[in-house]
Design an enzyme around this catalytic site. Structure first.
Site, PDB file in Angstrom:
ATOM      1  N   ASP A   1       1.156  -1.357  -0.226  1.00  0.00           N
ATOM      2  CA  ASP A   1      -0.339  -0.347  -0.080  1.00  0.00           C
ATOM      3  C   ASP A   1       0.738   1.292  -0.018  1.00  0.00           C
ATOM      4  O   ASP A   1       1.700   1.768   1.030  1.00  0.00           O
ATOM      5  CB  ASP A   1      -1.172  -0.599   1.395  1.00  0.00           C
ATOM      6  CG  ASP A   1      -1.609   1.486   1.301  1.00  0.00           C
ATOM      7  OD1 ASP A   1      -1.483   1.863   0.706  1.00  0.00           O
ATOM      8  OD2 ASP A   1      -2.348   1.603   2.631  1.00  0.00           O
TER       9      ASP A   1
ATOM     10  N   ASN B   1      -0.598   4.382   0.375  1.00  0.00           N
ATOM     11  CA  ASN B   1      -0.876   5.390   0.389  1.00  0.00           C
ATOM     12  C   ASN B   1      -1.506   5.952   1.646  1.00  0.00           C
ATOM     13  O   ASN B   1      -2.054   6.804   2.183  1.00  0.00           O
ATOM     14  CB  ASN B   1      -1.923   6.317  -0.827  1.00  0.00           C
ATOM     15  CG  ASN B   1      -2.870   5.116  -1.149  1.00  0.00           C
ATOM     16  OD1 ASN B   1      -3.102   4.220  -0.567  1.00  0.00           O
ATOM     17  ND2 ASN B   1      -3.690   5.962  -1.833  1.00  0.00           N
TER      18      ASN B   1
ATOM     19  N   ASP C   1      -4.292   4.293   2.391  1.00  0.00           N
ATOM     20  CA  ASP C   1      -5.375   3.245   3.042  1.00  0.00           C
ATOM     21  C   ASP C   1      -6.349   2.111   3.263  1.00  0.00           C
ATOM     22  O   ASP C   1      -7.067   1.790   3.507  1.00  0.00           O
ATOM     23  CB  ASP C   1      -6.937   4.226   1.358  1.00  0.00           C
ATOM     24  CG  ASP C   1      -6.136   3.278   0.213  1.00  0.00           C
ATOM     25  OD1 ASP C   1      -4.966   2.366   0.237  1.00  0.00           O
ATOM     26  OD2 ASP C   1      -6.442   3.335  -0.406  1.00  0.00           O
TER      27      ASP C   1
ATOM     28  N   ASP D   1      -1.910  -1.239  -4.157  1.00  0.00           N
ATOM     29  CA  ASP D   1      -2.231  -0.393  -5.119  1.00  0.00           C
ATOM     30  C   ASP D   1      -0.966  -0.941  -5.887  1.00  0.00           C
ATOM     31  O   ASP D   1      -0.214  -1.529  -5.643  1.00  0.00           O
ATOM     32  CB  ASP D   1      -2.229   1.424  -5.088  1.00  0.00           C
ATOM     33  CG  ASP D   1      -1.457   1.773  -3.965  1.00  0.00           C
ATOM     34  OD1 ASP D   1      -0.370   1.657  -3.953  1.00  0.00           O
ATOM     35  OD2 ASP D   1      -1.513   2.169  -2.598  1.00  0.00           O
TER      36      ASP D   1
ATOM     37  N   ASP E   1      -5.004 -10.196 -15.849  1.00  0.00           N
ATOM     38  CA  ASP E   1      -6.277 -11.080 -15.638  1.00  0.00           C
ATOM     39  C   ASP E   1      -7.511 -10.819 -16.608  1.00  0.00           C
ATOM     40  O   ASP E   1      -7.797  -9.568 -16.282  1.00  0.00           O
ATOM     41  CB  ASP E   1      -6.574 -11.378 -14.777  1.00  0.00           C
ATOM     42  CG  ASP E   1      -7.043 -12.475 -12.638  1.00  0.00           C
ATOM     43  OD1 ASP E   1      -7.699 -13.678 -14.331  1.00  0.00           O
ATOM     44  OD2 ASP E   1      -6.346 -13.073 -12.530  1.00  0.00           O
TER      45      ASP E   1
ATOM     46  N   ASP F   1      -9.739 -16.349 -16.571  1.00  0.00           N
ATOM     47  CA  ASP F   1      -9.979 -17.065 -14.910  1.00  0.00           C
ATOM     48  C   ASP F   1     -11.431 -17.353 -15.254  1.00  0.00           C
ATOM     49  O   ASP F   1     -12.013 -16.912 -16.684  1.00  0.00           O
ATOM     50  CB  ASP F   1     -10.570 -15.312 -14.312  1.00  0.00           C
ATOM     51  CG  ASP F   1     -11.645 -15.816 -13.360  1.00  0.00           C
ATOM     52  OD1 ASP F   1     -10.503 -15.517 -12.821  1.00  0.00           O
ATOM     53  OD2 ASP F   1     -12.778 -15.176 -13.583  1.00  0.00           O
TER      54      ASP F   1
ATOM     55  N   GLU G   1      -7.750 -20.950 -16.584  1.00  0.00           N
ATOM     56  CA  GLU G   1      -8.210 -21.702 -15.560  1.00  0.00           C
ATOM     57  C   GLU G   1      -9.176 -22.155 -15.855  1.00  0.00           C
ATOM     58  O   GLU G   1     -10.290 -21.562 -16.523  1.00  0.00           O
ATOM     59  CB  GLU G   1      -8.315 -20.268 -14.031  1.00  0.00           C
ATOM     60  CG  GLU G   1      -8.440 -21.143 -12.834  1.00  0.00           C
ATOM     61  CD  GLU G   1      -9.638 -20.516 -12.175  1.00  0.00           C
ATOM     62  OE1 GLU G   1      -9.700 -20.320 -10.955  1.00  0.00           O
ATOM     63  OE2 GLU G   1     -10.872 -19.448 -12.882  1.00  0.00           O
TER      64      GLU G   1
ATOM     65  N   HIS H   1      -4.430 -16.719  -5.273  1.00  0.00           N
ATOM     66  CA  HIS H   1      -5.381 -16.426  -4.147  1.00  0.00           C
ATOM     67  C   HIS H   1      -6.500 -16.960  -3.743  1.00  0.00           C
ATOM     68  O   HIS H   1      -7.536 -16.847  -3.124  1.00  0.00           O
ATOM     69  CB  HIS H   1      -5.658 -15.182  -5.259  1.00  0.00           C
ATOM     70  CG  HIS H   1      -5.908 -15.386  -6.426  1.00  0.00           C
ATOM     71  ND1 HIS H   1      -5.830 -16.128  -7.529  1.00  0.00           N
ATOM     72  CD2 HIS H   1      -7.856 -15.428  -6.552  1.00  0.00           C
ATOM     73  CE1 HIS H   1      -6.672 -15.889  -8.188  1.00  0.00           C
ATOM     74  NE2 HIS H   1      -7.842 -15.555  -7.523  1.00  0.00           N
ATOM     75  N   ASP H   2      -6.580 -18.040  -4.237  1.00  0.00           N
ATOM     76  CA  ASP H   2      -7.816 -19.148  -4.115  1.00  0.00           C
ATOM     77  C   ASP H   2      -7.858 -20.596  -3.455  1.00  0.00           C
ATOM     78  O   ASP H   2      -8.898 -20.929  -2.776  1.00  0.00           O
ATOM     79  CB  ASP H   2      -8.726 -19.434  -5.523  1.00  0.00           C
ATOM     80  CG  ASP H   2      -9.168 -18.355  -6.312  1.00  0.00           C
ATOM     81  OD1 ASP H   2      -9.721 -17.780  -5.719  1.00  0.00           O
ATOM     82  OD2 ASP H   2      -8.854 -18.789  -7.775  1.00  0.00           O
TER      83      ASP H   2
HETATM   84  C1  GLC Z   1     -11.619 -17.442 -10.343  1.00  0.00           C
HETATM   85  C2  GLC Z   1     -11.287 -16.235 -10.101  1.00  0.00           C
HETATM   86  C3  GLC Z   1     -11.737 -16.435  -7.440  1.00  0.00           C
HETATM   87  C4  GLC Z   1     -12.838 -15.711  -8.434  1.00  0.00           C
HETATM   88  C5  GLC Z   1     -13.943 -16.581  -9.894  1.00  0.00           C
HETATM   89  C6  GLC Z   1     -15.164 -15.501  -9.720  1.00  0.00           C
HETATM   90  O1  GLC Z   1     -11.764 -18.792  -9.672  1.00  0.00           O
HETATM   91  O2  GLC Z   1      -9.224 -17.012  -9.562  1.00  0.00           O
HETATM   92  O3  GLC Z   1     -10.889 -15.440  -7.019  1.00  0.00           O
HETATM   93  O4  GLC Z   1     -13.128 -15.661  -7.608  1.00  0.00           O
HETATM   94  O5  GLC Z   1     -12.562 -17.120 -10.901  1.00  0.00           O
HETATM   95  O6  GLC Z   1     -14.119 -14.878 -11.036  1.00  0.00           O
HETATM   96 CA    CA Z   2      -3.275   2.255  -1.361  1.00  0.00          CA
END
Ligand code: GLC
Ligand code: CA
Length: 555
Positions: free
Chosen positions: A24, A26, A28, A32, A101, A202, A258, A332-333
């Protein structure tokens, strides 16, 4: 067997940034673009070639940017288009590449297309989304959404339902409409012309909806499965081939889908004739690891060697000579890989994080490193539903716990094991307040172990997880056998040890990994000649692999 076709994206290591939690700039509390730009030297020093950023487009953030309201604008919390342009040129100036993405199975319900579409049956954008009449006073069919509840939302004004395979704020785009496809392709070219280097696509395996028949209902499940109608359909393959013609063939890109699914599914997306994508993410080793009950991923299921090894070995062999693998354990999932597959206790965290890193960087395929993994960051283990931010958890809580179907304590235990928020806590940069991630209040709490686990300390320590990743990445760049070697599984029935070779141009790489926290009998490495390229132990014990020991030899 024919020799592997060479490609820069096979030789590369990809680093995934989840921008909200990276840095981050700034105060908040939200990561970013300027935060990313400020840390590019860190990534350069690590040695990665490609950065994939999770979505940075305008979004109301019902699903942290995976719900896009304007594909050509930057999310205001993340900065401006000028910040983006600067970030991209700074990435290129360091000889790295940027993958964006592409979230185009669905948009946000605040996207202008949907705002119009919703205005009524006659609106020119109506057909940009999937609208259907109800059946017998209920939704058009029995499909459940990936994030609990029905996949259909009723719209009072027009008395029809729209489809959303994820949250109701993520309506599915209608790819059967050529105008939708042209709009998406045009947008993709716009980003490519800006100079980006690829797309991570995605849930791209869901774009082609073949029919709207009821799906099978698993025992105890509340909704039907949409997969037979929506996953890996002929329509999806047609659209991807069209995308190849309209966009991908015109640039030199890394493309990764994906898709989930089986090896047979994967082979259709990423065939070496380059007609669709470069590679896809396999899900079987991650999402396949559940109890197969109606609760799917919400379970106590662990990650025993046999399950993970047999799955990944099968993917290695099935794609060999035909298609290219991705190699990853975390993103991230998924929860933090050291917590899920290794051991995050003080005693074994560093050893097991390095062992897992060795796996990712020596299997055949492009390795994907998820931010913080190179530090051995761990799950946060929340204990109360109010601590979670992820919409997936809150929807599941409503469906299973608030309805009295699942005990709250059981569900919290499942969440602590598998929730996506485990991987989304802020990056741990140093020992300053909030791990140096922000000077404000972070949007999701920082893991308290940042005094022990942070980038600054690890960069000073030659024996850290960070330095181990750096070394593995450098080895990939130095030894073609790591990139192009044929995969040969070894000791396939060993209860503790995952072992294999990679063979290329007269060189053999031999890898042995003790998947357990116990000493394991193993003579493979004693019997293997050659030079040791890397190990997470300074010395070895004849006849044994030490807990989580990893050894890589080249001969
Ligand atoms: C993919 C992404 C996930 C998102 C889902 C809907 O699986 O990696 O984070 O919630 O698609 O876009
Ligand atoms: Ca920020």
């Amino acid at each position: 067997m024919s020799e592997e076709r060479k490609a820069w994206w096979k030789e590369a290591v990809v680093y995934q940034i989840y921008p909200r939690s990276f840095a981050d700039s700034n105060g908040d509390g939200i990561g970013d673009l300027n935060g990313i730009t400020a840390h590019l030297d860190y990534l350069k020093e690590l040695g990665v070639d490609v950065i994939w950023v999770s979505p940075i487009y305008a979004s109301p953030n019902h699903d942290n940017g995976y719900d896009i309201s304007d594909y050509r604008a930057i999310m205001k919390e993340f900065g401006t288009m000028a910040d983006f342009d600067r970030m991209l040129s700074e990435i290129h100036a360091r000889g790295m590449k940027l993958v964006m993405d592409l979230v185009a199975n669905h948009s946000s319900n605040e996207h202008q297309w949907f705002v119009e579409s919703r205005k009524g049956r006659d609106n020119p954008y109506r057909d940009y989304y999937i609208w259907r009449d109800g059946v017998n006073g209920g939704p058009p069919n029995n499909w459940g959404s990936c994030f609990s509840g029905s996949a259909w939302e009723y719209d009072e004004a027009s008395a029809q339902y729209y489809l959303h395979l994820f949250t109701k704020e993520q309506p599915d785009l209608n790819w059967a409409n050529p105008k939708v496809r042209q709009s998406i392709f045009e947008m993709m070219r716009w980003w490519c012309d800006k100079g980006i280097d690829g797309f991570r696509m995605d849930v791209i395996g869901m774009i082609g909806k073949e029919n709207f028949d009821d799906g099978p209902v698993a025992p105890g499940a509340l909704y039907g499965d949409f997969s037979p109608s929506c996953m890996h359909t002929e329509a999806t393959h047609r659209y991807l081939r069209e995308m190849r013609q309209e966009v991908l063939n015109r640039y030199d890109l890394l493309t990764v889908g994906e898709t989930s699914g089986t090896t047979e599914n994967a082979l259709r997306y990423e065939n070496e004739d380059q007609s669709e994508l470069n590679m896809v993410f396999a899900f079987e080793h991650n999402d396949g690891l559940n109890d197969g009950t109606e609760l799917a991923k919400w379970s106590d299921h662990g990650a025993p060697l046999n399950d993970v090894r047999s799955t990944l070995n099968r993917w290695q062999l099935a794609l060999q000579g035909k298609a290219w693998n991705t190699v990853y354990l975390g993103n991230h999932d998924q929860p933090r890989q050291v917590s899920r597959y290794g051991c995050d206790s003080e005693l074994f965290r560093v050893k097991s994080a390095k062992m897992l890193a060795t796996l990712i960087h020596t299997l055949r395929g492009t390795p994907y490193v998820y931010q913080g993994e190179e530090l051995g960051m761990t799950n946060i283990y929340f204990t109360d539903i109010s601590q979670y931010q992820d919409v997936e958890n809150h929807n599941a809580w409503k469906q299973w716990v608030e309805s009295g179907r699942v005990d709250a304590q059981d569900m919290l235990r499942y969440f602590a094991r598998i929730s996506r928020d485990n991987a989304r806590t802020p990056m741990q940069w140093n020992t300053q307040p909030n791990a140096g991630f922000t000077t404000g209040t972070p949007w999701l709490p920082v893991n308290k172990n940042y005094l022990l686990i942070n980038a600054e300390d690890q960069m000073k320590d030659p024996d850290s997880v960070y330095r181990y990743y750096q070394k593995l990445i450098a080895l990939r760049h130095a030894h073609p056998v790591i990139v192009y070697g044929r995969f040969v599984p070894l000791l396939e029935d060993d209860p503790n040890v995952w072992a294999y070779q990679r063979v290329y141009a007269g060189k053999t790489l031999t890898v042995a990994l003790n998947w357990t926290g116990r000493k394991a009998p193993c003579t493979l490495m004693d019997e293997t000649a050659g030079q040791e390229l890397i190990s997470n132990y300074p010395t070895h014990q004849k006849g044994w692999l030490q807990p989580y020991e990893a050894i890589v030899k080249l001969s």
